[in-house]
Design a protein around this motif. Sequence first.
Motif, short mmCIF file in Angstrom:
data_model
loop_
_atom_site.label_atom_id
_atom_site.label_comp_id
_atom_site.label_asym_id
_atom_site.label_seq_id
_atom_site.Cartn_x
_atom_site.Cartn_y
_atom_site.Cartn_z
N VAL A 195 -3.83 4.10 -1.74
CA VAL A 195 -4.65 4.85 -1.15
C VAL A 195 -4.84 6.35 -1.70
CG1 VAL A 195 -5.32 5.97 1.28
CG2 VAL A 195 -4.41 3.48 1.11
N ALA B 170 -4.69 3.20 -6.81
CA ALA B 170 -5.16 1.67 -6.60
C ALA B 170 -5.13 1.00 -7.97
CB ALA B 170 -6.56 1.48 -5.92
N MET C 96 -9.47 -0.86 -1.98
CA MET C 96 -9.40 0.88 -2.25
C MET C 96 -9.93 1.04 -3.50
SD MET C 96 -5.60 1.39 -1.02
CE MET C 96 -4.97 0.09 0.34
#
Length: 97
Positions: free
Chosen positions: A46, A50, A76
């Motif tokens: 996050v 990613a 993400m």
Amino acid sequence: MTVLQIIACYLIIMNIVGFFFMGIDKWRAKKHAWRISEATLLLVAVLGGAAGSLLGMHLFHHKTRHWYFLYGIPAMLVVHILLGIFIWKGPVQFIFL
């Protein structure tokens, strides 16, 4: 350093961390050793890691059966790419891509 260079360095570091965390956690899983929590792995993804986490998932064949990793980390990554375009191009140019 400019702001964009700082952001780029940050993202490079986070992706390296995400990649290595996936590899380390897979290695520890095989050794039945203390593991990196799933929350930590997702947090690294996050916070900008990613792409590295996704690469690590597939290279090490780790966490590929968990739906929240299988679908969450690519989602993400898409968000990170869109944010990157938004930051790079600006809000007005982003709309007219």
